[in-house]
Design an enzyme around this catalytic site. Sequence first.
Site, PDB file in Angstrom:
ATOM      1  N   TRP A   1       4.328   3.563  16.762  1.00 29.64           N
ATOM      2  CA  TRP A   1       3.089   2.772  16.723  1.00 29.64           C
ATOM      3  C   TRP A   1       2.428   2.712  18.080  1.00 29.64           C
ATOM      4  O   TRP A   1       3.012   2.217  19.044  1.00 29.64           O
ATOM      5  CB  TRP A   1       3.440   1.356  16.260  1.00 29.64           C
ATOM      6  CG  TRP A   1       2.306   0.405  16.021  1.00 29.64           C
ATOM      7  CD1 TRP A   1       1.288   0.521  15.137  1.00 29.64           C
ATOM      8  CD2 TRP A   1       2.127  -0.872  16.662  1.00 29.64           C
ATOM      9  NE1 TRP A   1       0.482  -0.594  15.162  1.00 29.64           N
ATOM     10  CE2 TRP A   1       0.965  -1.475  16.099  1.00 29.64           C
ATOM     11  CE3 TRP A   1       2.825  -1.577  17.649  1.00 29.64           C
ATOM     12  CZ2 TRP A   1       0.493  -2.721  16.497  1.00 29.64           C
ATOM     13  CZ3 TRP A   1       2.355  -2.822  18.043  1.00 29.64           C
ATOM     14  CH2 TRP A   1       1.210  -3.385  17.467  1.00 29.64           C
ATOM     15  N   ARG A   2       1.217   3.249  18.152  1.00 32.45           N
ATOM     16  CA  ARG A   2       0.329   2.905  19.254  1.00 32.45           C
ATOM     17  C   ARG A   2      -0.462   1.693  18.788  1.00 32.45           C
ATOM     18  O   ARG A   2      -1.142   1.722  17.767  1.00 32.45           O
ATOM     19  CB  ARG A   2      -0.595   4.068  19.600  1.00 32.45           C
ATOM     20  CG  ARG A   2      -1.563   3.736  20.722  1.00 32.45           C
ATOM     21  CD  ARG A   2      -2.497   4.883  21.086  1.00 32.45           C
ATOM     22  NE  ARG A   2      -3.597   4.333  21.890  1.00 32.45           N
ATOM     23  CZ  ARG A   2      -4.755   3.920  21.384  1.00 32.45           C
ATOM     24  NH1 ARG A   2      -4.996   4.023  20.074  1.00 32.45           N
ATOM     25  NH2 ARG A   2      -5.672   3.389  22.161  1.00 32.45           N
TER      26      ARG A   2
ATOM     27  N   GLU B   1      -2.055   5.857   9.960  1.00 32.93           N
ATOM     28  CA  GLU B   1      -3.431   5.465  10.185  1.00 32.93           C
ATOM     29  C   GLU B   1      -3.903   6.145  11.457  1.00 32.93           C
ATOM     30  O   GLU B   1      -3.214   6.084  12.489  1.00 32.93           O
ATOM     31  CB  GLU B   1      -3.571   3.942  10.338  1.00 32.93           C
ATOM     32  CG  GLU B   1      -3.727   3.216   9.035  1.00 32.93           C
ATOM     33  CD  GLU B   1      -4.089   1.754   9.247  1.00 32.93           C
ATOM     34  OE1 GLU B   1      -4.738   1.186   8.360  1.00 32.93           O
ATOM     35  OE2 GLU B   1      -3.716   1.185  10.296  1.00 32.93           O
TER      36      GLU B   1
ATOM     37  N   GLN C   1       0.816  -1.205   0.000  1.00 39.08           N
ATOM     38  CA  GLN C   1       0.000   0.000   0.000  1.00 39.08           C
ATOM     39  C   GLN C   1       0.853   1.261   0.000  1.00 39.08           C
ATOM     40  O   GLN C   1       0.506   2.253  -0.637  1.00 39.08           O
ATOM     41  CB  GLN C   1      -0.946  -0.030   1.203  1.00 39.08           C
ATOM     42  CG  GLN C   1      -1.961  -1.151   1.096  1.00 39.08           C
ATOM     43  CD  GLN C   1      -2.672  -1.450   2.398  1.00 39.08           C
ATOM     44  OE1 GLN C   1      -2.250  -1.007   3.470  1.00 39.08           O
ATOM     45  NE2 GLN C   1      -3.745  -2.212   2.332  1.00 39.08           N
TER      46      GLN C   1
ATOM     47  N   HIS D   1      -1.983   5.595  14.897  1.00 37.43           N
ATOM     48  CA  HIS D   1      -2.979   5.236  15.909  1.00 37.43           C
ATOM     49  C   HIS D   1      -2.926   6.038  17.197  1.00 37.43           C
ATOM     50  O   HIS D   1      -3.533   5.615  18.191  1.00 37.43           O
ATOM     51  CB  HIS D   1      -2.890   3.737  16.263  1.00 37.43           C
ATOM     52  CG  HIS D   1      -2.934   2.820  15.099  1.00 37.43           C
ATOM     53  ND1 HIS D   1      -3.902   2.886  14.128  1.00 37.43           N
ATOM     54  CD2 HIS D   1      -2.112   1.798  14.733  1.00 37.43           C
ATOM     55  CE1 HIS D   1      -3.676   1.955  13.217  1.00 37.43           C
ATOM     56  NE2 HIS D   1      -2.601   1.280  13.549  1.00 37.43           N
TER      57      HIS D   1
END
Length: 631
Positions: free
Chosen positions: A457-458, A523, A222, A502
């Site tokens: 990253w969460r 995201e 992606q 996140h």
Amino acid sequence: MTPRRRLRRLPGLLALAVALSTAPAATGVAAAAPPQQVDPTRPDLGVNVTVFDPSTPLAEIQAKADAVYAQQVANEMGTQRYALLFKPGTYGTATQPLQIKVGYYTEVAGLGASPQDVTINGKVEVYNRCRPNADGSNNCIALDNFWRSVSNLRLAVNGAGQDGCRQTANFFAVSQASPMRRVEVTGGTLSLMDYCTEGPQYASGGFLADSRAGDVVNGSQQQWLTRNSTIGSWSNGVWNQVFSGVEGAPSEAGFPVPPYTTVEDTPVSREKPYLFVDAAGAYQVRVPSAQANTRGVSWDEGQTAGRTVPLTEFFIARPSTSVQEINSQLARGRHLLLTPGVYDVARSIAVKRADTVVLGLGLATLTAVDGSVPLTVADVPGVVVAGVTIDAGAQESPVLLQVGSRNGNSSPKKSGATNPTTLSDVFFRVGGPHVGKADTALVVNSDHVLIDHTWVWRADHGVEGFTAGVNGDTDRWRTNTGRTGVVVNGSDVTATGLFVEHFQQHNTIWNGERGRVVLYQNEIPYDPPSQADWQEPDGTPGWAAYVVGDHVQQHRLDGGGVYGYQRNAAPGITTATGFRVPETPGVQLHHVMTVHLDGIGVIEHVVNDVGGRSDSSTQGAPQYVVDFPAP
């Protein structure tokens, strides 16, 4: 004829060779410990590092690699860490290739001064991770193929003994935090998608740097960043494919079909330090120098420009080593090598001297204890932190890695314009393997910092045992708390490969002047329980993922994506915009997009109030803005 690397050496780098001997001593640390004795030819790198040489029987190498893979293939949230290292030479033959599969928390690396010094006749691969469906079929994806690395070797692709689908390609189906660096791929295709398993075969996010390959199959990736490399061809793309300083990169002229962003020269680069064995058998660390306006690989005209530091000048730490001892050794002027494992850190590891190298093997992991800040870097130039993962702990930390102090660059001696402090393959986690809490993961206060590939990253999933809400998301939102992923206050900071996901408010806030970002991937969080949990204090729906401070006059982003997927609330969560920036000519976003994937959530605009609406009517179809402000 091999294309030649085009570069402009940054002035003043010759001083690096003597920087350590002239750096001022740190103060306020424990009494100095005696220097560690390191055998230059047989250093003790810990039980989880295996070093092979060409005399090692091939069957023994294959058995070791297979055993590590069998343990790590599904060990996504485990504590085991491994490094498989290869001394200069050739491994595998035409009829008996060495075929290595790489699982979680595994580093595979050559120990040559050049990638061409170590040849693997065979493969070093990552396949989709397959899980059974209720109907007996398999769900095979690479979306969770995180935390592994391959570097500093030549892959002579040989699929002898594999099935027909796999024979002609080396598969590297990974997502975030899985870099491939300093690799030459010959004799076959490099495929970033594993199309040989059952579907859906998705992959999401990766990083290739300082490498040379022929045909590259992007497949289902992606988003992807390829930096300072040479390729023969590149096939297709999904949402966001970025090339920076890549010889053979495809044109971006048709954007967004295909979705290519091509930056001719990388504005600032520094390759990651690497361990190698010299002709006398002594272990050394090569620390590449910073460069400006580069393209192509760093090693095609000889050794990568930089300095060589003997391993004997490093303090070699293990998970049982106290922070007090680490800080004492750093204060003595030692560099730091973190052997594979998980380190519980109850007080900051403090890097205070210019040009210090902190190098992790096997994705060595620092875990905050009692709300500590696991790692701090002072306002000094030339520090390099590479190959380290930093985890939040159960008690909230104000920050997980802090570079510099606010307003700490008042002296020219603290500025690193020609010798930037650099973070390479430094990864952050809030939740996942255990409960995690952090206000902010990464804060950069110093000027002239280079962030070369990070995933902040969460966790959207893990083993914490949450139950309330869809997939435990209500528990996750209330327990694994992380306000902001990255805050940049310093000026002249560059990021090549900035992946941030996140967090519960703005994922990235950029306050410094003259920031430059090449690929941003985000995201927004999956798990807000309600719209009331996901809005700014003034009532603005949601939090923009990427925010440039209102006062900033100059900033540039090339290739950015913000993706939405919500699981926990119906009829859905609304986010006003993916990117929020001041509307001034000096702040430029090139090739940015949003996309919503769940069919219920909404992102109203791409940047400010510009760009199409991502909602159920456009589910999975990106909304692009080619340039903001419009030319």
